[in-house]
Scaffold this active site. Structure first.
Site, mmCIF file in Angstrom:
data_model
loop_
_atom_site.group_PDB
_atom_site.id
_atom_site.type_symbol
_atom_site.label_atom_id
_atom_site.label_comp_id
_atom_site.label_asym_id
_atom_site.label_seq_id
_atom_site.Cartn_x
_atom_site.Cartn_y
_atom_site.Cartn_z
ATOM 1 N N ASP A 57 9.189 22.863 -10.643
ATOM 2 C CA ASP A 57 10.252 23.248 -11.584
ATOM 3 C C ASP A 57 10.760 24.636 -11.202
ATOM 4 O O ASP A 57 9.969 25.584 -11.102
ATOM 5 C CB ASP A 57 9.676 23.268 -13.009
ATOM 6 C CG ASP A 57 10.629 23.921 -14.011
ATOM 7 O OD1 ASP A 57 10.149 24.421 -15.046
ATOM 8 O OD2 ASP A 57 11.851 23.927 -13.742
ATOM 9 N N ASN A 59 13.435 26.249 -12.848
ATOM 10 C CA ASN A 59 14.157 27.018 -13.885
ATOM 11 C C ASN A 59 13.390 27.112 -15.200
ATOM 12 O O ASN A 59 13.957 27.421 -16.239
ATOM 13 C CB ASN A 59 15.540 26.386 -14.124
ATOM 14 C CG ASN A 59 15.423 24.962 -14.640
ATOM 15 O OD1 ASN A 59 14.329 24.392 -14.669
ATOM 16 N ND2 ASN A 59 16.548 24.368 -15.036
ATOM 17 N N ASP A 61 12.177 24.991 -17.303
ATOM 18 C CA ASP A 61 12.340 24.055 -18.445
ATOM 19 C C ASP A 61 11.204 23.031 -18.478
ATOM 20 O O ASP A 61 11.223 22.112 -19.288
ATOM 21 C CB ASP A 61 13.718 23.361 -18.377
ATOM 22 C CG ASP A 61 13.836 22.426 -17.181
ATOM 23 O OD1 ASP A 61 14.872 21.732 -17.068
ATOM 24 O OD2 ASP A 61 12.897 22.371 -16.362
ATOM 25 N N ASP A 65 12.676 19.760 -10.433
ATOM 26 C CA ASP A 65 14.106 19.620 -10.131
ATOM 27 C C ASP A 65 14.371 19.763 -8.627
ATOM 28 O O ASP A 65 13.452 20.092 -7.864
ATOM 29 C CB ASP A 65 14.907 20.656 -10.922
ATOM 30 C CG ASP A 65 14.281 22.044 -10.837
ATOM 31 O OD1 ASP A 65 14.020 22.646 -11.912
ATOM 32 O OD2 ASP A 65 13.977 22.487 -9.715
ATOM 33 N N ASP A 236 14.222 -0.889 -6.105
ATOM 34 C CA ASP A 236 13.456 -1.160 -7.317
ATOM 35 C C ASP A 236 13.566 -2.631 -7.730
ATOM 36 O O ASP A 236 14.676 -3.147 -7.888
ATOM 37 C CB ASP A 236 14.025 -0.273 -8.430
ATOM 38 C CG ASP A 236 13.134 -0.248 -9.646
ATOM 39 O OD1 ASP A 236 11.972 0.145 -9.510
ATOM 40 O OD2 ASP A 236 13.588 -0.656 -10.729
ATOM 41 N N HIS A 365 4.130 6.151 -8.152
ATOM 42 C CA HIS A 365 4.396 6.629 -9.514
ATOM 43 C C HIS A 365 4.065 5.566 -10.570
ATOM 44 O O HIS A 365 4.100 5.865 -11.777
ATOM 45 C CB HIS A 365 5.859 7.040 -9.628
ATOM 46 C CG HIS A 365 6.760 5.868 -9.441
ATOM 47 N ND1 HIS A 365 6.891 5.181 -8.243
ATOM 48 C CD2 HIS A 365 7.543 5.221 -10.314
ATOM 49 C CE1 HIS A 365 7.707 4.189 -8.391
ATOM 50 N NE2 HIS A 365 8.113 4.169 -9.640
ATOM 51 N N ASP A 366 3.792 4.326 -10.113
ATOM 52 C CA ASP A 366 3.402 3.275 -11.058
ATOM 53 C C ASP A 366 1.899 3.064 -11.076
ATOM 54 O O ASP A 366 1.410 2.180 -11.794
ATOM 55 C CB ASP A 366 4.049 1.934 -10.664
ATOM 56 C CG ASP A 366 5.540 1.932 -10.905
ATOM 57 O OD1 ASP A 366 6.248 1.237 -10.174
ATOM 58 O OD2 ASP A 366 5.984 2.666 -11.816
#
Ligand code: TEU
Ligand code: CA
Length: 591
Positions: A57, A59, A61, A65, A236, A365-366
């Site tokens: 990250d 920034n 938040d 990103d 996908d 990621h799954d």
């Protein structure tokens, strides 16, 4: 014997042929014993998958990103990988973390801007790294303009971009939804008194690929990204795109196997050939199908070169081992049967031995973290077993898809409370168990092994707060073990999992036998050791992997080990013999 005098140009021709055959850089010609393995950059590549939300990250938040990834390009390059696959970065309300796209040509606002994307792509290409994006075209977000139009009225020009069933015809035939609380893939929409289809969440309506306008929209979008210089797409649930739009009752042969029904639609390969003809063949790009529902019986239909469809696919058979049948992602207390594991991966190797090409992965990621799922994340075995699993992934005849963080030996976070989860799959399945008065503790215990969020926790950069991932509150908790499992701590340690992964990548690059070489399994019934050779153009490497904590002996049959030399291993010293293995020992021997 009369001296053969060749005319001058013939002599030059002979010389150039001799030089060509012996010069360093001519592309390797595969061993004639393994036809069909014509060299290709995507066969020799190591693919590194980055989940952008959790990588870095920039920034504060709490969400990863694109500028964050840019700040870590030198780290990515230091791994030696050739391709980065980014999970979806497109505009999305993030009902399913980007797998619900509301603008296929826009960058998700949390991830940055198109200028950030252009800078990221240039940064990767400047470092010789290719970039593969995630094509999510089986469904869009319900916040996509197409769906807003489609649902507004039955005669809207976009109506048939999605699958609608008019309510006056009664409830449509049952279809399964992976993420719906009731697993019901039909959502009633009162605005036009009709149901729409969603194989995944209610905010992920299925696109109607039977509509040529939809296909053209997707093909045009793909060309948009390829014209920007993108090097490929991971696709996908692409096997699901063709649908029998009469929505019959489930044919008998698919009872109990809705996934197989979804993955065998009537026009699937026609659409993929269309995609290849209109898009893929026009660029030097790679394509990899998320091969859900694909078996060894259907794999060639997707990836054989003469099919002119896709390059590769990844199957789900390996990552599905070790769960109890009929229960949602509940680990079998007996663990994973290694004979089953070896048989399965040997089967998939033989499927692609003559034609087509395979992929190999143990995490994404799954999936939960591979060291928890297939290795042993106990402190005394986590590093050893992480290196052992990485050795497997980097020495098989298939393009490795390596998941970010596995190079550190990151492991499952094992949340105790449903409130810590962010994944719609965990949240909705928990609600389903609750609605049915089921055992919520049993569900939460099982999720500590199989939940997707285990593989989505932020990358552990260093031992500063939140592992250096963010200066804000991370969107998903960081694993507390970041204090001793992080990239910074491993950079300096030559024996770290990180530096072992780098050495593995380097070895695979150096030794094309590990890419194209013939695979031969040894001691197939050994319940702990996975042993195989890779032979190519006179070189043979023996890979021995102990998947258990007990010492083990591998029966290597008639292999000539007289000249065996260990070229890489996860113990400082080579064992006394290749067939002798310590706890979670991994070794690559040149014979
Ligand atoms: O996954 C397809 C899919 O079915 C997986 O969700 C998998 O079967 C499930 O996670 C098992 O628990 C793709 C994407 O990889 C996944 O992240 C998306 O959630 C899904 O499609 C919908 O786009
Ligand atoms: Ca951010």
């Amino acid at each position: 014997m009369k001296k053969l005098v060749l005319p001058r140009n013939a002599a030059l021709l002979m010389l150039s042929i001799f030089l060509f055959m012996n010069c360093e850089n001519n592309a390797p010609t595969p061993d004639s014993t393994v036809p069909g393995n014509k060299p290709a950059w995507w066969k020799e590549a190591v693919v590194y998958q980055i989940y952008p939300r959790s990588f870095k990250d920039s920034n504060g938040d709490g969400v990863g990103d694109l500028p964050g990834i840019i700040s870590k390009l030198d780290y990515i390059q230091s791994l030696g990988v050739d391709v980065v696959w980014l999970n979806p970065i497109f505009s999305s309300p993030n009902d399913d973390n980007g797998y619900d796209i509301s603008d296929y040509r826009g960058i998700m606002k949390e991830f940055g801007t198109m200028d950030d994307f252009d800078a990221l792509l240039k940064g990767m290409h400047d470092r010789g790294i290719k970039l593969v994006l995630d094509l999510v075209a089986n469904h869009s977000s319900d916040e996509h303009e197409w769906f807003k139009q489609s649902r507004s009225s039955r005669d809207n020009p976009y109506r048939d971009y999605y699958h609608w069933w008019p309510a006056e015809k009664g409830k449509p035939a049952a279809r399964y939804s992976f993420f719906d609380v009731n697993n019901d893939a039909w959502k009633y929409d009162s605005l036009t008194d009709a149901y729409y289809l969603h194989y995944f969440s209610v905010k992920q309506p299925d696109l109607n690929w039977e509509n040529p306008k939809v296909r053209q929209e997707i093909f045009d979008m793909m060309n948009f990204w390829f014209d920007k210089g993108v090097d490929g797409f991971r696709m996908d649930v692409i096997p699901f795109i063709s649908t029998d739009t009469t929505f019959p009752q489930l044919p008998a042969q698919y009872h109990g196997d809705m996934v197989a029904y979804y993955a065998n639609g009537p026009h699937l390969h026609e659409y993929l050939r269309d995609m290849n003809d209109q898009v893929l063949r026009r660029h030097d790009v790679m394509s990899v199908a998320e091969g859900i529902g694909v078996t060894t019986a259907t794999a060639h239909d997707f990836v054989d070169a003469d099919r002119k469809e896709l390059n590769m696919l990844y199957h789900f058979e390996g990552v599905s081992l070790g769960y109890l049948p009929g229960k949602f992602k509940t680990p079998d207390p007996k663990g994973i049967d290694m004979v089953q594991f070896k048989t399965l991966y040997s089967k998939w190797d033989s499927v692609f031995a003559e034609r087509g090409w395979g992929t190999i992965y143990l995490g994404n990621h799954d999936q939960p973290r591979m060291v928890t799922r297939f290795g042993n994340d106990a402190p005394e075995y986590r590093e050893l077993s992480s290196k052992m699993l990485s050795t497997f992934l980097m020495t098989m005849r298939a393009t490795p898809y390596y998941y970010f963080g596995d190079e550190l030996g990151m492991c499952n976070i094992k949340f105790d409370r449903i409130e810590d989860y962010r994944d719609i799959e965990s949240i909705n399945m928990y609600q389903q168990v609750k609605n049915h008065g089921g055992d919520l503790q049993e569900f939460l215990d099982a999720q500590k092994t199989g939940a997707r969020d285990n593989g989505r926790t932020p990358f552990q950069w260093d031992n500063s707060p939140h592992a250096g991932f963010t200066t804000g509150a991370p969107w998903l908790k960081v694993n507390d073990n970041y204090l001793n499992i992080n990239a910074a701590a491993q950079e300096a340690n030559p024996n770290s999992t990180l530096n072992y992964f780098r050495a593995l990548v380097k070895l695979r690059k150096q030794e094309k036998a590990l890419v194209y070489g013939k695979y031969t399994l040894y001691d197939k019934d050994n319940p702990a050791v996975y042993a195989y050779t890779r032979s190519w153009e006179g070189k043979t490497f023996l890979v021995v992997l102990n998947f258990k904590s007990d010492t083990a002996v591998a029966n290597l049959g008639s292999l000539d080990l007289s000249k065996a030399k260990r070229v890489l291993g996860n113990y400082p010293d080579a064992n006394s013999a290749p067939g002798m293995l310590r706890a979670y020992e991994a070794a690559v021997w040149q014979l």
